[in-house]
Design an enzyme around this catalytic site. Structure first.
Site, PDB file in Angstrom:
ATOM      1  N   GLY A 130       7.500   5.304   8.486  1.00 18.47           N
ATOM      2  CA  GLY A 130       7.545   4.067   7.657  1.00 18.47           C
ATOM      3  C   GLY A 130       6.300   3.941   6.708  1.00 18.47           C
ATOM      4  CD  GLU A 364      10.437   1.732  -4.629  1.00 13.10           C
ATOM      5  OE1 GLU A 364       9.485   2.037  -5.684  1.00 13.10           O
ATOM      6  OE2 GLU A 364      11.770   1.917  -4.986  1.00 13.10           O
TER       7      GLU A 364
END
Ligand code: CAA
Length: 381
Positions: A130, A364
């Protein structure tokens, strides 16, 4: 310094605002309830050229750059954050292909992803990769007999992944090389061995589907490698630098939308015998919301400007995204507070906007990752 938008950008603003009001706002509550990606409105976005922003006309795009994208995403996010996110994240893939695709890749894929109305997805994140994007475990092994790569692994939290017909997928081609062993591949949804897994049930941004993607001996032709082998991590980081300006624009737009609703409500809602706009406590809320949003706006525009004139913008993109995201949460929270009990009700848009705004601090790159990027740039570490 010239802060004026060009005539073309003013037109993009007008068109985006009209489209957001007539096509996106009426759908915003429904797609939040149904969790269904509005394919029809995506096709309309494509027909109007939004999905071709930043892509040369010869490949089906409409040209333009980061500022044009910011304007469209900002206007969309004022009315429907899920649609703004859909456009912003879709654009990552055509932008990667425009910058790094071979002529054959550009001719084959860009017209489909621009005026063709097909959805693209950017598949980097995995259950174990992640914030630590370098932790990619999906493998891509070369098969000389078929001149193709065989991908195995699972991606998660992929925006638009369930609707995408073309995806850029990051996979390890040389695990011993760390970040320099990651490569980028173009995968089509019909490639054997590719399938869509779980579609997530999210807190917000529900009209933008978020999917798990499964690769089981998925065969990808060698001609679908993007850039050079081993460049995948840099491609992903550069793509995210640009995309983070778009996320900043999402945070900016949703804050502006929440301020618009709050101003209308404060002028209309009567308590203690007068509109609540007359109450100084709430006036100060509006002043804080507007001031911080104005600052967020210029940080987003400045990052887009640097991008468009070809100057380094990685740190400014991280700063504008970090700030616009924190501001989006701050503003939607106060806007909900101004609306009181009505703000908390599902029938009013504020509770959706409050839930939607939160994602800008997570996807993002989390706010914490942006502080890593910013501090490294400043300290040179
Ligand atoms: N541009 C170009 N190259 C870059 C770069 C950049 N912005 N950032 C790093 N690199 C290069 C480095 O120069 C280095 O290159 P060399 O091998 O030549 O030295 C290489 O990449 C490795 O860099 P780091 O050592 O800095 O890498 P790291 O492991 O420390 O990671 C990080 C850096 C900033 C923490 C990165 O992992 C990161 O950005 N993490 C967040 C990931 C993220 O944003 N995920 C969101 C996924 S998409 C999404 O959310 C939604 C969606 O659906 C699209």
């Amino acid at each position: 310094m010239d802060f004026a938008l060009t005539k073309e950008q003013e037109l993009i603003r007008k068109l985006s605002a009209q489209f957001a009001e007539t096509e996106l706002e009426p759908l915003a509550a429904e797609i939040d309830d149904t969790h269904v990606f509005p394919m029809d409105s995506f096709k309309k976005m494509a027909a109007l050229g939004f999905t071709g922003i930043g892509v040369p006309k010869e490949y089906g795009g409409v040209g333009g750059g980061s500022m044009d994208e910011v304007i469209a995403v900002e206007e969309f996010a004022k009315k429907c954050m899920a649609s703004a996110a859909t456009l912003s994240i879709h654009l990552i893939t055509p932008h990667i292909l425009t910058a790094l695709g071979t002529e054959a890749q550009k001719k084959k894929y860009l017209p489909r992803l621009t005026k063709g109305g097909e959805v693209a997805a950017f598949a980097l994140t995995e259950p174990g990769a992640g914030s630590d994007a370098a932790g990619v475990k999906t493998t891509a092994v070369y098969d000389a007999d078929t001149n193709s790569y065989i991908l195995n692994g699972t991606k998660c939290f992929i925006t638009g992944g369930s609707r995408a017909s073309v995806l850029i997928v990051f996979a390890m081609t040389a695990p011993e090389k760390g970040t320099r062993g990651i490569s980028a591949f173009i995968v089509e949804k019909d490639f054997p061995g590719f399938s869509v897994g779980k579609i997530e049930n999210k807190m917000g941004l529900r009209g933008s589907e978020t999917a798990e993607l499964i690769f089981e001996d998925c065969r990808v032709p060698a001609e679908n490698v993007v850039g050079k082998l081993g460049q995948g991590f840099k491609i992903a980081m550069q793509a995210l630098d640009s995309a983070r300006i778009g996320t900043g624009a999402q945070g900016l737009g949703i804050a502006e939308g929440a301020i618009d609703l709050s101003v209308k409500y404060m002028n209309k809602r009567v308590q203690f015998g007068k509109p609540i706009a007359a109450l100084q406590g709430l006036q100060w809320y509006i002043a804080d919301m507007a001031t911080k949003t104005e600052a967020a706006k210029w940080m987003v525009y400045h990052a887009a400007y640097l991008h468009d004139i070809g100057k380094p913008f990685s740190m400014e993109a991280a700063m504008c995204k970090l700030n616009a995201a924190e501001n989006a949460r701050f503003v939607t929270n106060l806007a909900l507070q101004i609306h009181g009990g009505y703000g908390y009700m599902h029938d009013y848009p504020l509770e959706r906007m409050y839930r939607d705004a939160k994602i800008t601090e997570i996807y993002e790159g989390t706010s914490e990752i942006h502080k890593v990027v910013i501090s490294r740039a400043i300290l040179g570490k």
